[in-house]
Design a protein around this motif. Structure first.
Motif, PDB file in Angstrom:
ATOM      1  N   SER A 195     101.790  36.622  29.527  1.00 16.51           N
ATOM      2  CA  SER A 195     102.616  35.425  29.632  1.00 16.51           C
ATOM      3  C   SER A 195     104.059  35.809  29.894  1.00 16.51           C
ATOM      4  O   SER A 195     104.566  36.786  29.328  1.00 16.51           O
ATOM      5  N   ARG A 196     104.720  35.025  30.750  1.00 10.67           N
ATOM      6  CA  ARG A 196     106.138  35.210  31.006  1.00 10.67           C
ATOM      7  C   ARG A 196     106.920  33.954  30.629  1.00 10.67           C
ATOM      8  O   ARG A 196     108.049  33.769  31.077  1.00 10.67           O
ATOM      9  N   HIS A 197     106.298  33.114  29.817  1.00  9.26           N
ATOM     10  CA  HIS A 197     106.961  31.857  29.473  1.00  9.26           C
ATOM     11  C   HIS A 197     107.444  31.885  28.024  1.00  9.26           C
ATOM     12  O   HIS A 197     108.463  32.491  27.736  1.00  9.26           O
ATOM     13  N   GLY A 198     106.738  31.235  27.097  1.00 10.38           N
ATOM     14  CA  GLY A 198     107.275  31.175  25.745  1.00 10.38           C
ATOM     15  C   GLY A 198     106.208  30.995  24.697  1.00 10.38           C
ATOM     16  O   GLY A 198     105.047  30.711  24.987  1.00 10.38           O
ATOM     17  N   ALA A 199     106.631  31.161  23.446  1.00  6.55           N
ATOM     18  CA  ALA A 199     105.740  30.967  22.301  1.00  6.55           C
ATOM     19  C   ALA A 199     106.522  30.304  21.178  1.00  6.55           C
ATOM     20  O   ALA A 199     107.684  30.645  20.926  1.00  6.55           O
ATOM     21  N   PHE A 200     105.879  29.342  20.530  1.00 11.84           N
ATOM     22  CA  PHE A 200     106.429  28.798  19.289  1.00 11.84           C
ATOM     23  C   PHE A 200     105.873  29.635  18.149  1.00 11.84           C
ATOM     24  O   PHE A 200     104.657  29.847  18.048  1.00 11.84           O
ATOM     25  N   VAL A 201     106.764  30.109  17.280  1.00 10.62           N
ATOM     26  CA  VAL A 201     106.376  31.037  16.213  1.00 10.62           C
ATOM     27  C   VAL A 201     106.930  30.527  14.885  1.00 10.62           C
ATOM     28  O   VAL A 201     108.109  30.145  14.797  1.00 10.62           O
ATOM     29  N   ALA A 202     106.089  30.508  13.858  1.00  8.01           N
ATOM     30  CA  ALA A 202     106.520  30.124  12.512  1.00  8.01           C
ATOM     31  C   ALA A 202     106.161  31.244  11.541  1.00  8.01           C
ATOM     32  O   ALA A 202     104.992  31.595  11.387  1.00  8.01           O
ATOM     33  N   ASP A 211     111.198  33.754  23.839  1.00  6.75           N
ATOM     34  CA  ASP A 211     111.108  33.902  25.286  1.00  6.75           C
ATOM     35  C   ASP A 211     110.264  35.136  25.594  1.00  6.75           C
ATOM     36  O   ASP A 211     110.647  36.259  25.262  1.00  6.75           O
ATOM     37  N   LEU A 212     109.118  34.936  26.226  1.00  6.22           N
ATOM     38  CA  LEU A 212     108.189  36.040  26.475  1.00  6.22           C
ATOM     39  C   LEU A 212     108.501  36.814  27.749  1.00  6.22           C
ATOM     40  O   LEU A 212     107.725  37.689  28.140  1.00  6.22           O
ATOM     41  N   ALA A 213     109.629  36.524  28.371  1.00  7.00           N
ATOM     42  CA  ALA A 213     110.047  37.356  29.502  1.00  7.00           C
ATOM     43  C   ALA A 213     110.540  38.704  29.018  1.00  7.00           C
ATOM     44  O   ALA A 213     110.536  39.682  29.766  1.00  7.00           O
ATOM     45  N   SER A 214     110.961  38.762  27.756  1.00 11.63           N
ATOM     46  CA  SER A 214     111.562  39.987  27.230  1.00 11.63           C
ATOM     47  C   SER A 214     110.710  40.665  26.162  1.00 11.63           C
ATOM     48  O   SER A 214     111.086  41.714  25.646  1.00 11.63           O
ATOM     49  N   GLU A 215     109.575  40.073  25.795  1.00 10.43           N
ATOM     50  CA  GLU A 215     108.689  40.705  24.818  1.00 10.43           C
ATOM     51  C   GLU A 215     107.263  40.213  25.012  1.00 10.43           C
ATOM     52  O   GLU A 215     107.028  39.160  25.592  1.00 10.43           O
ATOM     53  N   ARG A 216     106.313  40.970  24.529  1.00  9.91           N
ATOM     54  CA  ARG A 216     104.910  40.589  24.613  1.00  9.91           C
ATOM     55  C   ARG A 216     104.606  39.559  23.533  1.00  9.91           C
ATOM     56  O   ARG A 216     105.256  39.537  22.477  1.00  9.91           O
TER      57      ARG A 216
END
Length: 321
Positions: A195-202, A211-216
Motif C-alpha cells: 500500500s502507498r496510501h494510508g492506515a488508521f491505527v489505534a 502515511d504508508l508512502a514512508s513506511e510499510r
C-alpha cells in the motif's frame, strides 16, 4: 429525472414513487420548474429550482468529462440553452467548484463535537457533510468486522454499546477484508499486501492516520490494538492527494482525518455530489484544519451513527453512480 413533454403524466409518476419511497407519510411538494413557473415561484421555491439545476448541470458536466455538447445531450436541452443556464446560475462552463458553507461545532461531551458542513456551488447547497471531531486521548477507537454480512448499523451500535459507528475499508465477496485489518489484536485480511496510501491505527500511545508512502503497513501496525489500511489518501502531509479514480464516479462518501492538534475528524456526506478527486479538493479548502485525510468507503454502505445523551444521528447512504 423523469423526462417527457407537458401533460404526459410526469407528476403522476413522481407521486407514485413518493408513495413507495422511504417517507410515504411525508408531504409531496410539487414545484413547477418551467421558465414561467420559476419566474412566478416563491423565493424559497426559486432557490430550490436553482439548486436542482446547479446539481444536474454539474453532474452532467462531470459525467461528460466537461464536454458541454454531451452534457447538453444528457440533459435533453440544446447546447446554447445549457450555456445560457450556466451563465444565469453563475457557474463555470466546467465541473463546478464546491465551497464550504457556514457551520458550527456543537459539543456533546468533553472531547467530542458534532457539526454539519454545507457544500455550496454558486451559493446553492448541493451536499452536506456530517462531521464528528474527537479527542483520541479521551475516547477509545476500535475496528470490527462481520464477514457474514449480517450486521447493520443498529446492530453494531447495540452490540458494541458504541457512542459512534462509521463504515470503513473494503471487503471481498465473502465479507473478508480486502486490506490488512487488525481487530482487538487479531489480524484479518491479506498478509501479503502493498500500500502507498494510508492506515488508521489505534494503540495505547498513538491514535491517528499513518502515511504508508514512508513506511510499510506492518510497521504502522506495530503495538496497535486496532488498525485498518484504506485508500486513497485524500490529503497527505504536503497537502497533495493520491486519488487515481474516475471523476464520473459519484457517491456518498466517508472519510477519516486528523487535524494539527491531533483530533480525529470523521465525515460522511449526505448526498452523492463528490467524486474522490472533488472530495480531496474540498477537504483542502474546508476550514477543518486537516493535515491528513483517508477515504473510508462510499455509496450505499456509507453510514454514520451517534448516540450520546439525548443526541442521536443515524445516516445511511443511498447513492453511487
Amino acid at each position: 429525472m423523469i423526462p417527457g413533454p407537458s401533460g404526459t403524466g410526469k407528476e403522476l409518476v413522481a407521486r407514485a414513487l413518493h408513495k413507495i419511497g422511504a417517507h410515504p407519510g411525508a408531504p409531496f411538494v410539487a414545484v413547477p420548474c418551467g421558465a414561467g413557473a420559476a419566474a412566478d415561484a416563491s423565493p424559497y421555491a426559486r432557490r430550490g429550482i436553482a439548486a436542482l439545476e446547479t446539481r444536474m448541470i454539474g453532474e452532467a458536466l462531470v459525467r461528460s468529462g466537461n464536454n458541454r455538447s454531451e452534457a447538453a445531450r444528457v440533459l435533453g436541452i440544446a447546447r446554447v440553452g445549457l450555456l445560457k443556464k450556466i451563465d444565469r446560475l453563475g457557474l463555470q462552463s466546467s465541473a463546478p467548484t464546491a465551497q464550504p458553507g457556514p457551520y458550527e461545532w456543537w459539543e456533546l461531551a468533553q472531547g467530542l463535537e458534532v457539526a454539519e458542513l454545507p457544500v455550496l456551488v454558486a451559493g446553492s447547497e448541493v451536499d452536506r457533510v456530517l462531521l464528528t471531531r474527537i479527542d483520541p486521548a479521551l475516547f477509545r477507537f476500535e475496528v470490527h468486522s462481520a464477514p457474514a454480512g449480517n450486521k447493520g448499523l443498529d446492530d453494531w451500535m447495540t452490540e458494541l454499546s458504541a457512542i459512534l459507528v462509521i463504515n470503513g475499508s473494503y471487503y471481498a465477496r465473502k465479507g473478508t477484508p480486502d486490506t490488512p485489518f487488525l481487530s482487538a489484536g487479531r489480524p484479518l485480511g491479506p498478509r501479503d499486501y502493498r500500500s502507498r496510501h494510508g492506515a488508521f491505527v489505534a494503540s495505547d500511545d498513538f491514535t491517528g492516520i499513518r502515511d504508508l508512502a514512508s513506511e510499510r503497513w506492518e510497521t504502522a501496525f506495530t503495538d496497535a490494538h486496532d488498525a485498518m489500511v484504506s485508500y486513497p489518501l485524500l490529503l497527505s502531509g504536503d497537502a497533495s492527494s493520491r486519488v487515481r479514480a474516475d471523476d464520473r464516479w459519484l457517491a456518498n462518501r466517508s472519510f477519516i482525518g486528523q487535524d494539527a492538534v491531533g483530533n480525529i475528524i470523521l465525515g460522511t456526506t449526505t448526498d452523492a455530489f463528490f467524486s474522490l478527486n472533488r472530495l480531496a479538493a474540498f477537504l483542502r479548502t474546508a476550514p477543518l484544519g486537516l493535515t491528513i485525510a483517508l477515504n473510508l468507503d462510499g455509496g450505499p454502505v456509507a453510514y454514520q451513527a451517534i448516540a450520546l445523551g439525548a443526541y442521536r444521528r443515524r445516516f445511511c447512504g443511498k447513492w453511487e453512480t
